[in-house]
Design a protein around this motif. Structure first.
Motif, PDB file in Angstrom:
ATOM      1  N   GLY A  94       0.795  -1.228   0.000  1.00  0.00           N
ATOM      2  CA  GLY A  94       0.000   0.000   0.000  1.00  0.00           C
ATOM      3  C   GLY A  94       0.823   1.271   0.000  1.00  0.00           C
ATOM      4  N   ILE A  95       2.084   1.165  -0.382  1.00  0.00           N
ATOM      5  CA  ILE A  95       2.928   2.372  -0.423  1.00  0.00           C
ATOM      6  C   ILE A  95       2.629   3.134  -1.720  1.00  0.00           C
ATOM      7  CG2 ILE A  95       5.335   3.172  -0.589  1.00  0.00           C
ATOM      8  CD1 ILE A  95       6.004   0.650   1.161  1.00  0.00           C
ATOM      9  N   GLY A 102       0.854   5.399  -6.736  1.00  0.00           N
ATOM     10  CA  GLY A 102      -0.365   6.106  -6.338  1.00  0.00           C
ATOM     11  C   GLY A 102      -1.563   5.623  -7.152  1.00  0.00           C
ATOM     12  N   LEU A 103      -1.343   5.442  -8.466  1.00  0.00           N
ATOM     13  CA  LEU A 103      -2.421   4.917  -9.321  1.00  0.00           C
ATOM     14  C   LEU A 103      -2.797   3.509  -8.877  1.00  0.00           C
ATOM     15  CD1 LEU A 103      -1.008   5.958 -12.809  1.00  0.00           C
ATOM     16  CD2 LEU A 103      -3.111   6.837 -11.770  1.00  0.00           C
ATOM     17  N   LEU A 104      -1.756   2.707  -8.618  1.00  0.00           N
ATOM     18  CA  LEU A 104      -2.011   1.303  -8.235  1.00  0.00           C
ATOM     19  C   LEU A 104      -2.692   1.224  -6.869  1.00  0.00           C
ATOM     20  CD1 LEU A 104       1.320  -0.280  -9.504  1.00  0.00           C
ATOM     21  CD2 LEU A 104      -0.982  -0.590 -10.465  1.00  0.00           C
ATOM     22  N   GLY A 109      -9.567  -0.571  -5.310  1.00  0.00           N
ATOM     23  CA  GLY A 109     -10.733   0.024  -4.672  1.00  0.00           C
ATOM     24  C   GLY A 109     -11.686   0.670  -5.663  1.00  0.00           C
ATOM     25  N   LEU A 110     -11.147   1.092  -6.805  1.00  0.00           N
ATOM     26  CA  LEU A 110     -11.994   1.712  -7.831  1.00  0.00           C
ATOM     27  C   LEU A 110     -12.564   0.664  -8.793  1.00  0.00           C
ATOM     28  CD1 LEU A 110      -9.756   4.800  -8.778  1.00  0.00           C
ATOM     29  CD2 LEU A 110     -11.963   4.856  -7.601  1.00  0.00           C
ATOM     30  N   ASP A 139      -5.016 -11.953  -3.631  1.00  0.00           N
ATOM     31  CA  ASP A 139      -6.176 -11.933  -2.724  1.00  0.00           C
ATOM     32  C   ASP A 139      -7.038 -10.695  -2.941  1.00  0.00           C
ATOM     33  OD1 ASP A 139      -5.486 -14.290  -1.596  1.00  0.00           O
ATOM     34  OD2 ASP A 139      -4.633 -13.448   0.241  1.00  0.00           O
ATOM     35  N   GLU A 140      -6.403  -9.618  -3.405  1.00  0.00           N
ATOM     36  CA  GLU A 140      -7.155  -8.378  -3.644  1.00  0.00           C
ATOM     37  C   GLU A 140      -7.703  -8.311  -5.067  1.00  0.00           C
ATOM     38  OE1 GLU A 140      -6.363  -4.658  -1.485  1.00  0.00           O
ATOM     39  OE2 GLU A 140      -4.284  -5.301  -1.647  1.00  0.00           O
ATOM     40  N   GLY A 141      -7.516  -9.405  -5.826  1.00  0.00           N
ATOM     41  CA  GLY A 141      -8.090  -9.444  -7.178  1.00  0.00           C
ATOM     42  C   GLY A 141      -7.150  -8.939  -8.257  1.00  0.00           C
TER      43      GLY A 141
END
Ligand SMILES: Cc1cc2nc3c(=O)[nH]c(=O)nc-3n(C[C@H](O)[C@H](O)[C@H](O)COP(=O)(O)O)c2cc1C
Length: 291
Positions: A94-95, A102-104, A109-110, A139-141
């Protein structure tokens, strides 16, 4: 620049194949995407910025915009290729300290589909942080194309030998599957199943589209490579009429063609067969699905 209005962000990191990212741009534009290149600051030394800006018709972006600058168009899909050890690990944690990250950070979430195609050596790939990062992202898709049939880590110091065979097309094929923007077969009209690193992944995706009966046809034919089986015999083995067999084979082959590949099943003289060079790809894909 070609484009349907759908915007593909290609995030390029500082690894060997970065200098060839124009190949991915060409393939994506052939598929109708408008391409926006985003480079990590470190990747700027690896790429030809003016050539990419000419090719895409858009500025290569590597830094956050000034608050007063206009907002760039939102991505419909993102490919990260080549993805470095560094960026993969930071993305998973999440850095967001580069514009690319930042885009990633926001993309899952979008609901923006993200495909990550690494380029790492086996020393980096064997590290616990990297293995955890791949798992966390999946895991986050996030689609991380790493493992057998996808990108496989090379021995340390062997990266330069692998640059030319970096499977750019695979990332695009997976994006095409996820977004429904068809992969343009015209880009690779006669792809052979035994000659493409992404063939097994695509065979798996293709076979998953089909019900039990067509899968059993593929299992029967791939178990006896090159052996022609007539429609009656094939039908009896899978509880189907010869007409249903013909229809199933035709649908399987239409999907193969949509991926730009030669037919999986051919009809020669006495019946249907799968060429020996193709049969092992089909058998591997079926085994993968059954696992
Ligand atoms: C010539 C060269 C080749 C490199 N190749 C790779 C590579 O193949 N994979 C990788 O993960 N890092 C590679 N690196 C290291 C990355 O460039 C470094 O970790 C950098 O911090 C990555 O930044 P980025 O993730 O922001 O692009 C290479 C560095 C250099 C100088």
């Amino acid at each position: 620049m070609t484009g349907t209005g759908r915007v593909l962000y290609v995030i390029v990191c500082a690894a060997g194949p970065a200098g060839d990212v124009g190949k991915l741009v060409t393939m994506a534009q052939d598929d109708g995407w408008t391409v926006q290149i985003v480079a990590t600051p470190n990747a700027l030394d690896f790429i030809d910025v003016p050539a990419l800006e000419k090719q895409t018709g858009r500025p290569v972006r590597s830094r956050y915009r000034k608050p007063s600058d206009p907002k760039p168009p939102r991505a419909d899909a993102i490919i990260v290729a080549p993805a470095t050890y560094n960026t993969i690990n930071k993305f998973a944690q999440g850095i967001a300290d580069t514009y690319a990250l930042g885009l990633l950070a926001e993309a899952p979430g979008l609901g923006i589909p993200v495909v990550v195609q690494p380029f790492v050596n086996s020393a980096l790939a064997s590290r616990t942080p990297f293995r955890r990062a791949v798992e966390t992202l999946r895991d986050e898709g996030v689609h991380v194309l790493f493992g057998p049939g996808q990108f496989e880590a090379h021995p340390p110091s062997a990266g330069a030998d692998r640059v030319d065979s970096y499977p750019w097309h695979q990332a695009l094929s997976v994006i095409a599957q996820i977004t429904g923007v068809p992969d343009n077969p015209a880009a690779n009209p006669i792809r052979r199943w035994d000659q493409h690193t992404d063939a097994r992944t695509l065979a798996t995706i293709l076979i998953k589209k089909h019900e039990t009966m067509p899968r059993r046809i593929l299992a029967r034919l791939s178990a006896a490579p090159g052996e022609a089986v007539d429609a009656d015999t094939l039908g009896r083995g899978v509880n189907a009429t010869p007409e249903q067999v013909a229809e199933a084979v035709s649908r399987i082959n239409s999907h193969a063609e949509a991926f730009g590949f030669i037919p999986l099943v051919t009809f020669e003289g006495a019946g249907y067969l799968i060429d020996p060079s193709t049969a092992h790809v089909v058998a591997d894909a079926l085994a993968q699905i059954d696992r």
